[in-house]
Design an enzyme around this catalytic site. Structure first.
Site, PDB file in Angstrom:
ATOM      1  N   GLU A 126     -23.652  -0.771 -27.743  1.00 45.55           N
ATOM      2  CA  GLU A 126     -24.539   0.049 -29.580  1.00 45.55           C
ATOM      3  C   GLU A 126     -24.792   1.335 -29.531  1.00 45.55           C
ATOM      4  O   GLU A 126     -24.593   1.995 -30.767  1.00 45.55           O
ATOM      5  CB  GLU A 126     -25.359  -0.892 -29.871  1.00 45.55           C
ATOM      6  CG  GLU A 126     -26.378  -0.878 -28.919  1.00 45.55           C
ATOM      7  CD  GLU A 126     -27.215  -2.283 -28.634  1.00 45.55           C
ATOM      8  OE1 GLU A 126     -25.285  -2.485 -27.571  1.00 45.55           O
ATOM      9  OE2 GLU A 126     -27.576  -2.467 -27.897  1.00 45.55           O
ATOM     10  N   HIS A 169     -25.923  -2.233 -22.395  1.00 46.14           N
ATOM     11  CA  HIS A 169     -25.679  -1.478 -24.570  1.00 46.14           C
ATOM     12  C   HIS A 169     -25.123  -0.917 -24.807  1.00 46.14           C
ATOM     13  O   HIS A 169     -24.809   0.276 -25.748  1.00 46.14           O
ATOM     14  CB  HIS A 169     -27.119  -1.146 -24.562  1.00 46.14           C
ATOM     15  CG  HIS A 169     -28.228  -2.093 -24.834  1.00 46.14           C
ATOM     16  ND1 HIS A 169     -28.641  -2.813 -25.265  1.00 46.14           N
ATOM     17  CD2 HIS A 169     -28.982  -2.061 -23.578  1.00 46.14           C
ATOM     18  CE1 HIS A 169     -29.413  -3.206 -24.709  1.00 46.14           C
ATOM     19  NE2 HIS A 169     -29.967  -3.277 -23.752  1.00 46.14           N
ATOM     20  N   CYS A 219     -26.515  -7.213 -23.874  1.00 46.24           N
ATOM     21  CA  CYS A 219     -27.577  -7.566 -22.286  1.00 46.24           C
ATOM     22  C   CYS A 219     -27.901  -8.868 -22.010  1.00 46.24           C
ATOM     23  O   CYS A 219     -27.033  -9.613 -21.710  1.00 46.24           O
ATOM     24  CB  CYS A 219     -28.560  -6.377 -22.540  1.00 46.24           C
ATOM     25  SG  CYS A 219     -29.185  -6.350 -20.716  1.00 46.24           S
TER      26      CYS A 219
HETATM   27  N1  GLN Z   1     -34.688  -9.193 -20.508  1.00 46.75           N
HETATM   28  C1  GLN Z   1     -33.695  -9.402 -20.167  1.00 46.75           C
HETATM   29  C2  GLN Z   1     -33.350  -8.011 -19.004  1.00 46.75           C
HETATM   30  O1  GLN Z   1     -34.387  -7.696 -18.807  1.00 46.75           O
HETATM   31  C3  GLN Z   1     -32.583  -8.522 -21.191  1.00 46.75           C
HETATM   32  C4  GLN Z   1     -32.923  -6.927 -21.402  1.00 46.75           C
HETATM   33  C5  GLN Z   1     -31.965  -6.334 -22.718  1.00 46.75           C
HETATM   34  O2  GLN Z   1     -31.593  -6.570 -23.164  1.00 46.75           O
HETATM   35  N2  GLN Z   1     -31.931  -5.557 -22.602  1.00 46.75           N
HETATM   36  O3  GLN Z   1     -32.608  -8.347 -18.184  1.00 46.75           O
END
Ligand code: GLN
Length: 546
Positions: free
Chosen positions: A509, A507, A381
């Site tokens: 994970e 994600h 992400c």
């Molecule tokens: N801050 C970034 C976004 O909002 C990444 C978010 C995250 O890593 N979950 O896109």
């Protein structure tokens, strides 16, 4: 079919492993062929933990249907291999907002709205909803916090009523406590447990089982004492000694015959337990193995709960390679880039999810190090976004390349708000959340790692790759290897001139399980295994990826 309920409360202190115990009860029941579902009731007034700081709450776990939930749901999914829904995490905030909304609608016209019965009815209906959605035979419900907390009172009252509503044979109460050890006399003390059970009884709940967490083995005489003072059968006083790995807890509980006891008390007709594969997995986990050193670059590294699922996913994938994931926690605010010796000691690197500018420049330095030194890299992400920003700075030859999250006036906003996020002002529950399909481009490392054409992964973000920069970045060697079905959102990127550098906007994970590691983590470890780090392999102590 009559649904059976197991309610798990906690006493004495928090952080004694109640969530792991609940998850483990799920494992031992499932091992008998019983279908289970799990729910967490959180006493706080936030609607969900999505807006809470990791300092307050650790990781936010995202369910497939897009709920931002307590990290205990991660344990439940990893230990039971079931996918939960938003119904599995209820907070007092949700309960009160719903009751107040019903009142405004006029549902209780003429009535006075009270904690009993209106709030407790709402809690009970949310517990029953999990039974309805899951159709499971047993619903295990964890009450967050410790008995005696002010916010927890309505939750305890609701679960007390459940025994009367559902029938005595269909409800079981388990209380998890802690026995402190006094070193001077080498004694475990039972008094806090006695007080905690008294506090629970004041709410009208008499526990059927007490799980006693302690750092030392609990003697028979201590069990006798707890049994006597707390009025619980001795066989139901179960010792939960701190174990080497969390995945051992189901085995400890099974060997203490908790599974048999639950089955008997709830009158469940079941097959014999078979935990052989789990036992084998734990034995392999505990066996000494060669480490594989992965640098985890984040701003909450002193607070390891913030990256719980990432840590577990690394542990699962390493195990499948018969390695032990040794995590080097690298504080992004203190990284110096290529001058930093700590970066030279890792065989692979992860930049996990995150929000806000603090620590970003350090993550970008680490990302640059991974690109230049060809260190296997997985960006999750935010880690995909730092990868695109860093590559953009390299290609465009300026540091004025950024995400608009960090610099709204950047000359090269290579990461920008998702179109659906424009004009969104409410902070809670408004990100792009939950499972979306992602099409993999054949021949890429992503497609090779997954061995699939389409994958489904969980998201939680507001920003995305800015298509305006796709062509120049692709021409310079950034490969868009995973795309939304309409081709408009770049969900995965990788580098053409690098052995293994990949970022994903989702994600992965959250989907890793100890017995079924995630393909991207497996591929990262595979690449990291081949990376030699001078001197590091012998100088680092073994641990279990925890
Ligand atoms: N801050 C970034 C976004 O909002 C990444 C978010 C995250 O890593 N979950 O896109």
């Amino acid at each position: 079919m009559v649904t059976k309920y197991i309610f798990v409360t906690g006493g004495v202190v928090s952080s004694v492993g109640k969530g792991i115990s609940v998850a483990s009860i799920g494992t031992i029941l499932k091992s008998r062929g019983i279908s289970v579902s799990v729910q967490k009731l959180d006493p706080y007034l936030n609607v969900d933990p999505g807006t809470m700081s990791p300092y307050q709450h650790g990781e936010v776990f995202v369910t497939q249907d897009g709920a931002e939930t307590d990290l205990d749901l991660g344990h439940y999914e990893r230990f039971t291999a079931i996918e939960l829904t938003q119904a599995s995490n209820v907070t007092s905030g949700q309960v009160y907002s719903s009751v107040v909304a019903q009142e405004r609608r006029g549902d209780f016209l003429g009535g006075t709205i009270q904690v009993v019965p209106h709030v407790t009815n709402e809690i009970k209906s949310r517990i029953r909803k999990v039974a309805e959605i899951s159709q499971a035979e047993v619903i295990i419900v964890e009450v967050g916090g410790t008995v005696g907390d002010i916010e927890g009172q309505p939750l305890l009252e609701a679960i007390r009523q459940m025994r009367k509503d559902e029938g005595r044979d269909n409800v079981l109460y388990i209380h998890v406590t802690f026995l402190p050890h006094i070193a001077a006399t080498d004694e475990l003390k039972t008094k806090p447990t006695q007080h905690s059970v008294n506090e629970l009884r004041r709410t009208g709940i008499q526990p059927d089982v007490i799980l006693c967490r302690s750092d030392k083995v609990i003697s028979e005489s201590i069990k006798d004492k707890i049994s006597l003072f707390c009025d619980v059968d001795k066989e139901a006083v179960i010792s939960l000694v701190t174990s080497e790995t969390i995945y051992e807890v189901p085995l400890l509980l099974e060997d203490a015959r908790l599974g048999d006891l639950i089955v008997r008390r709830l009158g469940l007709r079941v097959a014999a337990s078979s935990l052989e594969e789990w036992r084998d997995m734990v034995a392999r986990l505990k066996a000494p193995k060669e480490p594989v050193i992965i640098g985890l670059v984040g701003k909450y590294v002193e607070l390891r709960d913030a990256y719980y699922s990432v840590r577990e996913a690394l542990c699962h994938a390493a195990l499948a390679h018969n390695r032990e994931a040794k995590i080097e926690w690298l504080d992004s605010e203190q990284l110096d880039g290529s001058a930093d010796d700590r970066l030279r000691q890792v065989q692979g690197m992860i930049v996990p999810g995150g929000f806000g500018y603090r620590g970003i420049e350090g993550m970008i330095k680490a990302t640059r190090f991974a690109r230049e030194q060809k260190v296997p890299y997985l960006g999750l992400c935010l880690g995909m976004q730092t990868m695109v920003i860093e590559f953009g700075r390299h290609v465009f030859g300026t540091d004025n390349v950024n995400s608009t999250e960090f610099d709204a006036s950047s000359a090269y906003p290579v990461i920008d708000l998702l179109p659906t996020q424009r004009g969104v002002e409410q902070k809670g529950g408004s990100m792009r959340l939950g499972t979306y399909p992602c099409h993999l481009v054949p021949g890429t490392i992503a497609a090779r790692a997954y061995g699939a054409k389409v994958v489904y992964e969980r998201h939680r973000h507001r920003y995305e790759f800015n298509n305006r920069f796709r062509q120049p970045l692709e021409e310079a060697g950034l490969v868009s290897s995973g795309l939304s079905p309409d081709g408009r959102l770049v969900e995965m990127v990788e580098l053409r001139d690098h052995p293994w550098m990949l970022g994903c906007q989702f994600h992965p994970e959250f989907r890793s399980r100890p017995d079924s590691p995630h393909p991207l983590f497996l591929a990262l470890i595979e690449a990291a295994k081949e990376t030699l780090v001078e001197g590091a392999q012998t100088s680092l102590p073994l641990n279990l990826g925890r």
